[in-house]
Structures are given as structure tokens and as C-alpha cells.
Design a protein around this motif. Structure first.
Motif, short mmCIF file in Angstrom:
data_model
loop_
_atom_site.label_atom_id
_atom_site.label_comp_id
_atom_site.label_asym_id
_atom_site.label_seq_id
_atom_site.Cartn_x
_atom_site.Cartn_y
_atom_site.Cartn_z
N ALA A 1 55.83 0.28 26.66
CA ALA A 1 56.62 -0.63 25.83
C ALA A 1 55.91 -0.81 24.50
N GLU A 2 56.68 -0.87 23.42
CA GLU A 2 56.09 -0.98 22.09
C GLU A 2 57.08 -1.66 21.16
N TRP A 3 56.54 -2.46 20.26
CA TRP A 3 57.37 -3.13 19.25
C TRP A 3 58.10 -2.10 18.40
N GLY A 4 59.36 -2.35 18.14
CA GLY A 4 60.16 -1.50 17.27
C GLY A 4 60.75 -0.27 17.93
N ALA A 5 60.51 -0.10 19.23
CA ALA A 5 60.93 1.13 19.89
C ALA A 5 62.44 1.18 20.12
N THR A 6 63.04 2.26 19.65
CA THR A 6 64.41 2.59 20.03
C THR A 6 64.35 3.37 21.34
N THR A 7 65.50 3.64 21.92
CA THR A 7 65.50 4.45 23.15
C THR A 7 64.97 5.85 22.88
N ALA A 8 65.15 6.36 21.66
CA ALA A 8 64.62 7.68 21.32
C ALA A 8 63.10 7.66 21.34
N ARG A 9 62.51 6.59 20.82
CA ARG A 9 61.05 6.47 20.83
C ARG A 9 60.53 6.33 22.26
N MET A 10 61.23 5.58 23.08
CA MET A 10 60.85 5.44 24.48
C MET A 10 60.87 6.79 25.18
N LEU A 11 61.89 7.58 24.89
CA LEU A 11 62.00 8.91 25.49
C LEU A 11 60.81 9.78 25.10
N ASP A 12 60.35 9.66 23.86
CA ASP A 12 59.20 10.44 23.40
C ASP A 12 57.92 10.09 24.16
N ASP B 1 68.33 -0.16 19.07
CA ASP B 1 69.47 0.75 18.89
C ASP B 1 70.65 0.01 18.27
N VAL B 2 70.89 -1.21 18.74
CA VAL B 2 71.98 -2.02 18.17
C VAL B 2 71.68 -2.33 16.71
N ALA B 3 70.46 -2.75 16.42
CA ALA B 3 70.10 -3.16 15.07
C ALA B 3 70.26 -2.02 14.06
N PHE B 4 69.96 -0.81 14.48
CA PHE B 4 69.99 0.32 13.56
C PHE B 4 71.23 1.21 13.72
N GLY B 5 72.19 0.73 14.48
CA GLY B 5 73.46 1.43 14.58
C GLY B 5 73.40 2.77 15.28
N VAL B 6 72.51 2.91 16.24
CA VAL B 6 72.43 4.16 17.01
C VAL B 6 73.72 4.32 17.82
N PRO B 7 74.39 5.45 17.74
CA PRO B 7 75.62 5.65 18.53
C PRO B 7 75.34 5.43 20.01
N GLU C 1 74.38 8.38 22.15
CA GLU C 1 72.99 8.80 22.01
C GLU C 1 72.07 7.92 22.86
N THR C 2 72.34 6.62 22.85
CA THR C 2 71.57 5.69 23.69
C THR C 2 71.70 6.08 25.16
N THR C 3 72.92 6.38 25.58
CA THR C 3 73.16 6.76 26.98
C THR C 3 72.38 8.01 27.35
N SER C 4 72.41 9.01 26.49
CA SER C 4 71.67 10.25 26.74
C SER C 4 70.18 9.98 26.85
N ASN C 5 69.66 9.14 25.95
CA ASN C 5 68.24 8.80 25.98
C ASN C 5 67.87 8.10 27.28
N LEU C 6 68.70 7.16 27.71
CA LEU C 6 68.42 6.44 28.95
C LEU C 6 68.41 7.38 30.15
N GLU C 7 69.36 8.31 30.18
CA GLU C 7 69.40 9.27 31.29
C GLU C 7 68.12 10.10 31.34
N ARG C 8 67.65 10.52 30.19
CA ARG C 8 66.45 11.35 30.14
C ARG C 8 65.19 10.54 30.42
N ILE C 9 65.17 9.27 30.02
CA ILE C 9 64.05 8.39 30.36
C ILE C 9 63.93 8.25 31.87
#
Length: 227
Positions: A95-106, A124-130, A133-141
């Protein structure tokens, strides 16, 4: 669940949310990692008491004021503290401050735990991530973590954009059910009828206070107890 229907995230709301994010971190950036945080932190040692163990993946809502989250040194404003206090063993995570789901996946890795708890999406909400894309990141996480039992938690309110948080949670619940993950609206106890934080549950309209983290953690612990 009391979650309201989906709505369009307007440009004004995005600006307001990003302003709140930036106000809690380095000027001009949204929720930057704190200087003490590194990806090389020693992982937490799973609880050996024989009880249910959990790993967690998230952003500042999860890390909060933890001196060293990945090593199991949890802060009073992290919901994971109260799950552990309820008798569940903390087995690490990221867990890290500022992390989007893409960053978590990394950064996510394979963990040895009975349950994976994911609380992700505020950035993701704050920066308008589709959302696709969030769903795909969560699946891969989830795939990378390698834990069969998964609990997905609703994001807390965003006072600058309550409709955006509610819409995200509605869609998140549907995705969780479709993927066979357990969904818990752990943020329900933080939320007023209009989707903002209840009094005392947050000091900035974005992050739970210690009292809010306790409410959130106890809700997650209750879900884990139904295992």
C-alpha cells in the motif's frame, strides 16, 4: 447497501478532488509516497497463531500513518490495524499514498495468506481512470497475489465528489460478484445519506480519521469472520 446510482464525474469535481489529494501531500502532486516508504521493505511475517491470515493491497486509505506497512508496522489510521486487533493475522501486502490500481499492479507480489483484501480506486476516480481499465487492473492484481479467497472493499466517501465514489462502488460491487469475489461495503459506517463523510470519520474529506479507520476495519473484520 445504500449506494446511490452512477453519475458523471464533472471537470469541476475532478479538480476539487485533485485539490484535496494534493493538499495532503507534496505540493503540485497527488498523494505522493512518503519519504520513508520504499518498495524494498521487508515483508511482514505471517501470524503463526493458527488463525485466519490476510494480505492487503491498497493506497493511502490502507497505508495511512503506518511507519512500515509492508513489514507489518501498522498505524492507528490504517484499517488493517483493527482487522489485526480483531484476531486476524496480517501476512503482508502493498500500500502506498497516491497509488492508482495501475501502480498497485506494478508492485503487487504473491502472498501467503488465507484471504486477500483489496481496497482500491479512490485515485482512479480522482484522475478519471476508465472503469474498464480499473477492472482489468484488479483482475491482474488478484491473479498475481495468488490468493483464492478475495474480499473487495468499497472506497470511502470523497466529499468533493460523493456521486463519483458512489458510482464507482456500485460498479465495483457488480464486478466483484461477477468474478466470484466477496464484496463488503465497509465504508457504509463512514457515509451520510448524501454520500459524504459522517462527522468525525474524516479530517480532510478523503481519508478516514482514526475513528473512521476503526469503523472501516471492524466492518472488514466482520466480513472475514464469516469465512
Amino acid at each position: 447497501m445504500g449506494l446511490r446510482g452512477a453519475s458523471t464525474l464533472g471537470l469541476a469535481a475532478v479538480a476539487a478532488v485533485c485539490a484535496v489529494l494534493a493538499g495532503c501531500s507534496v505540493p503540485g502532486a497527488a498523494e505522493q509516497p512518503r519519504p520513508s516508504e520504499t518498495s524494498a521493505a521487508e515483508p511482514a511475517v505471517p501470524d503463526a497463531s493458527g488463525g485466519l491470515t490476510f494480505a492487503a493491497v491498497g493506497d493511502s486509505i490502507t497505508d495511512a500513518d503506518s511507519p512500515d506497512f509492508m513489514a507489518g508496522d501498522l498505524g492507528a489510521a490504517s484499517w488493517a490495524t483493527y482487522v489485526r486487533d480483531a484476531g486476524f493475522g496480517f501476512a503482508g501486502g502493498w500500500a502506498e499514498w497516491g497509488a492508482t490500481t495501475a501502480r498497485m499492479l506494478d508492485e503487487v507480489a504473491a502472498y501467503e495468506a488465507d484471504v486477500l483484501v483489496v481496497l482500491a480506486g479512490t485515485n482512479d476516480v480522482a484522475f478519471g481512470v476508465p472503469f474498464a481499465e480499473t477492472t482489468s487492473n484488479l483482475e491482474r492484481i488478484v491473479d498475481t497475489a495468488g490468493i483464492t479467497e478475495v474480499v473487495v472493499v468499497s472506497i470511502p466517501p470523497i466529499d468533493a465528489d460523493p456521486d463519483g465514489a458512489d458510482a464507482f462502488n456500485d460498479r465495483l460491487e457488480a464486478v466483484a460478484r461477477d468474478r466470484g469475489w466477496r464484496f463488503v461495503d465497509g465504508s457504509a459506517g463512514l457515509r451520510t445519506g448524501d454520500g459524504t463523510f459522517r462527522e468525525g470519520m474524516s479530517s480532510d474529506g478523503l481519508h478516514p480519521s482514526e475513528a473512521g479507520a476503526k469503523v472501516l476495519g471492524e466492518a472488514i473484520a466482520e466480513e472475514l469472520g464469516e469465512e
